[in-house]
Design a protein around this motif. Structure first.
Motif, PDB file in Angstrom:
ATOM      1  N   SER A 319      46.723  46.787  23.514  1.00 59.87           N
ATOM      2  CA  SER A 319      47.235  45.807  24.471  1.00 59.87           C
ATOM      3  C   SER A 319      48.762  45.799  24.566  1.00 59.87           C
ATOM      4  O   SER A 319      49.303  45.102  25.409  1.00 59.87           O
ATOM      5  N   PHE A 320      49.455  46.525  23.729  1.00 60.57           N
ATOM      6  CA  PHE A 320      50.912  46.536  23.853  1.00 60.57           C
ATOM      7  C   PHE A 320      51.517  47.933  23.866  1.00 60.57           C
ATOM      8  O   PHE A 320      52.395  48.214  24.662  1.00 60.57           O
ATOM      9  N   GLN A 322      50.533  51.249  24.426  1.00 58.16           N
ATOM     10  CA  GLN A 322      49.646  52.334  24.847  1.00 58.16           C
ATOM     11  C   GLN A 322      50.323  53.687  24.725  1.00 58.16           C
ATOM     12  O   GLN A 322      49.665  54.706  24.639  1.00 58.16           O
ATOM     13  N   MET A 431      49.087  38.872  20.158  1.00 55.69           N
ATOM     14  CA  MET A 431      49.991  38.049  20.959  1.00 55.69           C
ATOM     15  C   MET A 431      51.383  38.635  21.056  1.00 55.69           C
ATOM     16  O   MET A 431      52.054  38.471  22.056  1.00 55.69           O
ATOM     17  N   LEU A 432      51.843  39.284  20.022  1.00 55.53           N
ATOM     18  CA  LEU A 432      53.201  39.811  20.066  1.00 55.53           C
ATOM     19  C   LEU A 432      53.279  41.299  19.764  1.00 55.53           C
ATOM     20  O   LEU A 432      54.362  41.835  19.567  1.00 55.53           O
TER      21      LEU A 432
ATOM     22  N   ARG B   4      57.621  26.086  -2.082  1.00 58.16           N
ATOM     23  CA  ARG B   4      56.415  25.841  -1.320  1.00 58.16           C
ATOM     24  C   ARG B   4      56.736  25.281   0.068  1.00 58.16           C
ATOM     25  O   ARG B   4      56.190  25.730   1.065  1.00 58.16           O
ATOM     26  N   VAL B  10      58.146  28.282   6.989  1.00 59.35           N
ATOM     27  CA  VAL B  10      58.136  29.619   7.601  1.00 59.35           C
ATOM     28  C   VAL B  10      56.818  29.855   8.318  1.00 59.35           C
ATOM     29  O   VAL B  10      56.780  30.308   9.461  1.00 59.35           O
ATOM     30  N   LEU B  11      55.735  29.472   7.662  1.00 61.34           N
ATOM     31  CA  LEU B  11      54.414  29.659   8.277  1.00 61.34           C
ATOM     32  C   LEU B  11      54.304  28.866   9.568  1.00 61.34           C
ATOM     33  O   LEU B  11      53.881  29.378  10.597  1.00 61.34           O
ATOM     34  N   SER B  14      56.449  30.389  12.286  1.00 63.10           N
ATOM     35  CA  SER B  14      55.928  31.618  12.887  1.00 63.10           C
ATOM     36  C   SER B  14      54.704  31.310  13.733  1.00 63.10           C
ATOM     37  O   SER B  14      54.536  31.891  14.810  1.00 63.10           O
ATOM     38  N   ILE B  18      54.659  32.125  17.651  1.00 59.91           N
ATOM     39  CA  ILE B  18      53.651  33.017  18.223  1.00 59.91           C
ATOM     40  C   ILE B  18      52.902  32.308  19.351  1.00 59.91           C
ATOM     41  O   ILE B  18      52.704  32.849  20.427  1.00 59.91           O
ATOM     42  N   LEU B  19      52.569  31.055  19.096  1.00 61.20           N
ATOM     43  CA  LEU B  19      51.770  30.344  20.096  1.00 61.20           C
ATOM     44  C   LEU B  19      52.557  30.048  21.358  1.00 61.20           C
ATOM     45  O   LEU B  19      52.037  30.172  22.460  1.00 61.20           O
ATOM     46  N   THR B  21      55.122  31.627  22.619  1.00 55.98           N
ATOM     47  CA  THR B  21      55.507  32.775  23.427  1.00 55.98           C
ATOM     48  C   THR B  21      54.318  33.335  24.188  1.00 55.98           C
ATOM     49  O   THR B  21      54.486  34.117  25.106  1.00 55.98           O
ATOM     50  N   GLY B  22      53.109  32.932  23.791  1.00 58.78           N
ATOM     51  CA  GLY B  22      51.946  33.454  24.467  1.00 58.78           C
ATOM     52  C   GLY B  22      51.839  34.933  24.226  1.00 58.78           C
ATOM     53  O   GLY B  22      52.154  35.411  23.149  1.00 58.78           O
ATOM     54  N   CYS B  23      51.426  35.661  25.233  1.00 61.18           N
ATOM     55  CA  CYS B  23      51.251  37.087  25.033  1.00 61.18           C
ATOM     56  C   CYS B  23      52.324  37.821  25.791  1.00 61.18           C
ATOM     57  O   CYS B  23      52.088  38.443  26.816  1.00 61.18           O
ATOM     58  N   PHE B  24      53.528  37.751  25.283  1.00 63.63           N
ATOM     59  CA  PHE B  24      54.674  38.309  25.973  1.00 63.63           C
ATOM     60  C   PHE B  24      54.590  39.829  26.008  1.00 63.63           C
ATOM     61  O   PHE B  24      54.434  40.467  24.982  1.00 63.63           O
ATOM     62  N   GLY B  25      54.691  40.390  27.192  1.00 60.36           N
ATOM     63  CA  GLY B  25      54.690  41.844  27.304  1.00 60.36           C
ATOM     64  C   GLY B  25      53.328  42.472  27.160  1.00 60.36           C
ATOM     65  O   GLY B  25      53.203  43.669  26.997  1.00 60.36           O
ATOM     66  N   LYS B  26      52.301  41.661  27.229  1.00 59.46           N
ATOM     67  CA  LYS B  26      50.956  42.182  26.989  1.00 59.46           C
ATOM     68  C   LYS B  26      50.410  42.845  28.240  1.00 59.46           C
ATOM     69  O   LYS B  26      50.545  42.326  29.348  1.00 59.46           O
ATOM     70  N   GLN B  27      49.810  43.988  28.066  1.00 64.67           N
ATOM     71  CA  GLN B  27      49.141  44.646  29.183  1.00 64.67           C
ATOM     72  C   GLN B  27      47.958  45.406  28.623  1.00 64.67           C
ATOM     73  O   GLN B  27      48.111  46.234  27.743  1.00 64.67           O
TER      74      GLN B  27
END
Lengths: 506, 401
Positions: A319-320, A322, A431-432, B4, B10-11, B14, B18-19, B21-27
């Motif tokens: 998905s990123f 290819q 997602m990234l 702790r 940090v968790l 992150s 991640i949430l 930004t969604g799926c940035f650049g996804k194809q």
């Protein structure tokens, strides 16, 4: 109403008082049995014994009663007037091996519930607790996890004494110590801390005992309770305490300077401290020749990497990135995905969940049904879902390979935690892309680096790097070259130099 | 703040990043139109006509997974025009239902008219774009580039892949340089070297299985010959024979073949395989004139003996003939470079530059003139190894009796 004050009261010389007290404490349970007998007719002394039905051996009790009923009459009357009469009875009457005199009601009650028989005799302010323990238990069978091809087939049972005996049979050395503790305010579970005096890491036994002493829980039904109550990283998905059902594994751990914790009523024994890499070591590695052992260990590391990363790498590439797939493969993947209506991320999570579902269903169902579940499941997921265009054939392969790889990890709990980590990795890389994958992977690695197991870094000896301990991490070096114990052991020397075998000179 | 809470922070951070930004650049891979070949033609006077060959995965890869409908054609070829290459590429979106994806491109085909006009814009576009690979082959065609792109050729399902494999297998013919984007840019940017690209052509080479008597009813893409450039403009063609002489100058050649006439036997030929061809160019500077000394060292094998005399007899003569032939081949390519096109595609300038950096400054500006005047000497050293098992002449055993 609390019975605590009653338990603390001392046994009096009036039989009636003692019996009333015990009956008040124990109530009307059907398995609580009271048996009266005439102890000494000449002085008109009565006796009573209490036991729990099912926990004792009836034959043994009959033997004891026979001895008392026949021979107590022969006792001269003046003996019964002496101060240490109970000691005298122990010497003259009792035929069985293990017994002790007690002075408190509470001790007697604990004994009755633990399978001992309490004898009370009129006129004595002491009770006799005779060990008559005998109950039905599973015989020694091959363990359900940690199976080996070459190696001993015996596994631990639910009986703690059998378990310690299995280890004792392997280490016939006086320095093997077993310290007894009792945990659980209600269950009063027996717990044995085993270690090799002189080899165990200094201070470790005290630390283990201190942590166990801190446990204030009503019941301990399995060693998992202890594991969660004494572990170093309670929030971590990684398990920092080793578990095994194999006595040979426990013996090996003890010889490496570790401590084993036996818990009654469970075949699972805990060993501490535990290192991450240990989860990929099977007993076979040490029993097969070292070439084979090393090779299969490497295979298991590969299985670990596949099981952790393969689906997320696939999602990331498809998905990123290819451009990172070889062209021909890219076309093939694209053709397989042509009719799939979901993004790869959704497809991957769907399939992973389906796989976990099948695994879980197959495990929980009765065995014959469980097999049917997995056959039907694999048919549906593998064949029908692809033909229906719901998932691509590639994803089926990825999930199947990942699943098989996760079964190749010998330690069940480690395999589970790796399986759990797969999901955040899939989501992050879906997602990234590479950024998400790398980020999540680093978080996991940093976390693993930060935790300890009983004072030892979890990823040791890889990080921190310990050169002398490398002989048993990636490769399993031959035994004749394995001259020292791991660096945690107090006594480093394992065998003398010149252990390598060679043919005679002439 | 203890360890702790830092870890938790940090968790959480992150997870949130991640949430949100969604799926940035996804194809998704199946939402891409993967280009396997690009063609560039001149459109009008000064516009670009861009043809792309897009793979149709479902048909190119058969029935993997669920059945999917289609025309059965493995490729989908489309063309668009624009004032620049990028505009033409963007214009593809007018009719391509998927995002055009360049990363799996195998070959760039340039039409002759486009090449003669200049390819500087093409070199820039194809090296600047991060999706494009430097290993893509670049070829020039005398035909329409769009036609080459849309022709199904070779045994591969995807024609782009066929041309890619053609390049990989073509080295045994040694008639066309393996010109990829990397080499093109390298010689384009270098001083003292000019680009030379492989030539492809549509020729009726295929025989239809249904009508085998109509030979050549199917056109195939043929890779043979080369196009010579000066700067970014094409100057002319090199025939396959000329290209043979060119290859040792720009790439490693092995298993090229040479055909030699049998001594004293007109019409009979012998074939030699050049197992090893080592060529060096030694430049010199003498009285304001360039000298170039070409040294060739050849190890050849006999692969087909057509002479009536045994190999042992003709071997030395064959060596002489092959040496002569190889020297002529080098002289021929220098004639073409020096006289016909006056462009240094043999990388003589680079060699001279490396050897005489001081003098290079003087001659750099007029290098083409200096190169054309350069004095070329060729020295070839040929060794024919003996095929021990078969020394006899190829005569029938019956005749001997």
């Amino acid at each position: 109403m609390t019975v605590q004050p009653l338990l603390d009261t001392a046994i009096t010389d009036s039989l009636q008082t003692n019996v009333d007290l015990i009956q008040r404490i124990m109530g009307q349970s059907v398995d609580f049995i009271k048996r009266d007998f005439d102890f000494h007719q000449e002085t008109n002394r009565q006796g009573v014994c209490f036991y729990t039905d099912g926990l004792i051996s009836n034959t043994e009790l009959q033997h004891i009663l026979k001895a008392i009923l026949v021979h107590s009459q022969e006792l001269p009357a003046e003996i019964l007037l002496q101060a240490d009469t109970v000691e005298e009875l122990k010497r003259r009457l009792m035929t069985n091996c293990s017994l002790r005199a007690i002075r408190k009601i509470g001790e007697g009650v604990d004994g009755i519930l633990g399978g001992e028989t309490l004898f009370l005799i009129d006129g004595f302010a002491e009770g006799l607790l005779v060990v008559t323990k005998a109950w039905e238990s599973r015989s020694i069978t091959e363990p359900a996890t940690d199976n080996v091809v070459r190696g001993p087939r015996d596994g631990f049972t639910e009986n703690i004494r059998t378990n310690t005996a299995l280890v004792r049979r392997r280490i016939k050395d006086p320095s093997l110590r077993l310290d007894s503790l009792i945990v659980g305010t209600k269950t009063k579970t027996d717990l044995n801390v085993a270690y090799m005096e002189g080899i165990v890491k200094p201070g470790l036994v005290e630390e283990v005992k201190a942590r166990i002493h801190k446990i204030k829980i009503d019941g301990v039904l399995e060693s998992g309770y202890i594991e969660e109550l004494i572990e170093d990283a309670p929030f971590s998905v990684f398990s920092t305490i080793g578990t095994t059902e194999r006595p040979d594994k426990v013996a090996a751990s003890l010889l490496e300077g570790k401590v084993a914790i036996f818990v009654d009523n469970t075949p699972v024994v805990l060993t501490v401290p535990t290192f991450f890499w240990q989860f990929f070591q099977a007993s076979d590695d040490y029993y097969s020749r070292y070439w084979v052992g090393s090779f299969f260990r490497i295979v298991r590391y590969i299985a670990f990497l596949i099981s952790l990363m393969l689906p997320s790498l696939y999602v990331m590439l498809v998905s990123f990135h290819q451009e990172m797939i070889p062209s021909m493969l890219a076309f093939t993947i694209a053709s397989g995905r042509e009719v799939v209506p979901f993004p790869v991320l959704v497809e991957a999570i769907m399939m992973e969940l389906a796989f976990e579902l099948m695994r879980e269903a197959g495990l929980r169902m009765p065995k014959p049904v469980g097999q049917a579940v997995s056959i039907v499941g694999s048919l549906i997921i593998g064949q029908a879902a692809v033909q229906a265009g719901l998932v691509s054939p590639f994803m089926v392969i990825i999930v199947a390979v990942t699943g098989i790889a996760s079964f190749a990890i010998p330690n069940y709990s480690a395999s589970l935690s790796i399986r759990l980590l797969r999901f955040p990795l899939i989501i992050a890389s879906g997602m990234l892309g590479l950024l998400g994958f790398a980020g999540m992977f680093f978080i996991v690695v940093i976390h693993a680096l930060s935790i300890r197991s009983f004072g030892e870094p979890y990823l040791a000896p890889a990080a921190p790097f310990r050169p002398s301990d490398q002989k048993d991490i990636v490769l399993r070096l031959p035994w004749w070259s394995n001259k020292s114990r791991p660096s945690i052991a107090a006594d480093a020397k394992r065998q003398q130099d010149g252990a390598m075998p060679k043919p005679p000179e002439s | 703040m203890n360890c702790r809470s830092i870890a938790v922070l940090v968790l959480a951070w992150s997870a949130v990043s991640i949430l949100i930004t969604g799926c940035f650049g996804k194809q998704e891979i199946n939402d891409l139109a993967m280009v396997t070949a690009v063609g560039l033609d001149l459109y009008g006077d000064n516009q670009v006509s861009l043809s792309v060959q897009i793979v149709r995965p479902a048909d190119a890869r058969g029935q993997t997974g669920a059945p999917s409908g289609g025309t059965g054609e493995p490729i989908y070829s489309i063309q668009s025009q624009g004032r620049t290459i990028f505009e033409a590429a963007r214009n593809l979106a007018r009719f391509s239902s998927r995002r055009v994806y360049w990363a799996h491109n195998f070959v760039i085909v340039i039409g002759e008219d486009y090449a003669r006009r200049g390819i500087a814009d093409m070199i820039d576009f194809f090296t600047r774009n991060h999706e494009l690979r430097m290993s893509t082959w670049v070829v020039v065609t005398p035909d329409k580039a769009s036609e080459v792109i849309a022709t199904i050729t070779g045994m591969e399902v995807v024609p782009g892949e066929a041309i890619d494999k053609l390049f990989r297998y073509n080295q045994i013919v040694a008639e066309a340089p393996g010109s990829n984007m990397m080499r093109l840019q390298e010689s384009f940017l270098a001083t003292g070297a000019e680009p030379v690209l492989a030539k492809v052509q549509l020729k009726p080479r295929g025989i239809s299985n249904k009508k085998p008597n109509q030979f050549g009813s199917l056109k195939q893409v043929v890779l043979s010959g080369a196009a010579v450039f000066k700067g970014d403009k094409m100057q002319g063609w090199l025939s396959p024979k000329d290209a043979k002489g060119l290859l040792p100058f720009i790439e490693k050649v092995d298993s090229e073949i040479a055909i030699v006439n049998c001594p004293n036997e007109p019409g009979k030929r012998t074939t030699l395989e050049l197992k090893k061809l080592k060529q060096t160019m030694k430049p010199g500077w003498k009285d304001g004139k360039i000298t170039l000394r070409i040294k060739q060292k050849i190890d050849a094998n006999l692969v087909e003996l057509g002479c009536s005399n045994s190999y042992a007899v003709v071997r030395e003569q064959l060596e002489v003939k092959l040496r002569q032939q190889m020297e002529d081949q080098v002289k021929n390519i220098f004639d073409i470079a020096q006289q016909q096109y006056r462009t240094d595609f043999l990388k003589a300038g680079q060699t001279f530059h490396n050897r005489y950096p001081q003098e290079w400054r003087k001659v750099a500006a007029e290098w083409d003139d200096y190169f054309a005047e350069a004095d070329v000497t060729v020295q070839t050293d040929v060794k024919l190894t003996s095929p021990v098992l078969k020394l006899k002449e190829p005569t029938s055993g019956k005749e001997l009796k």
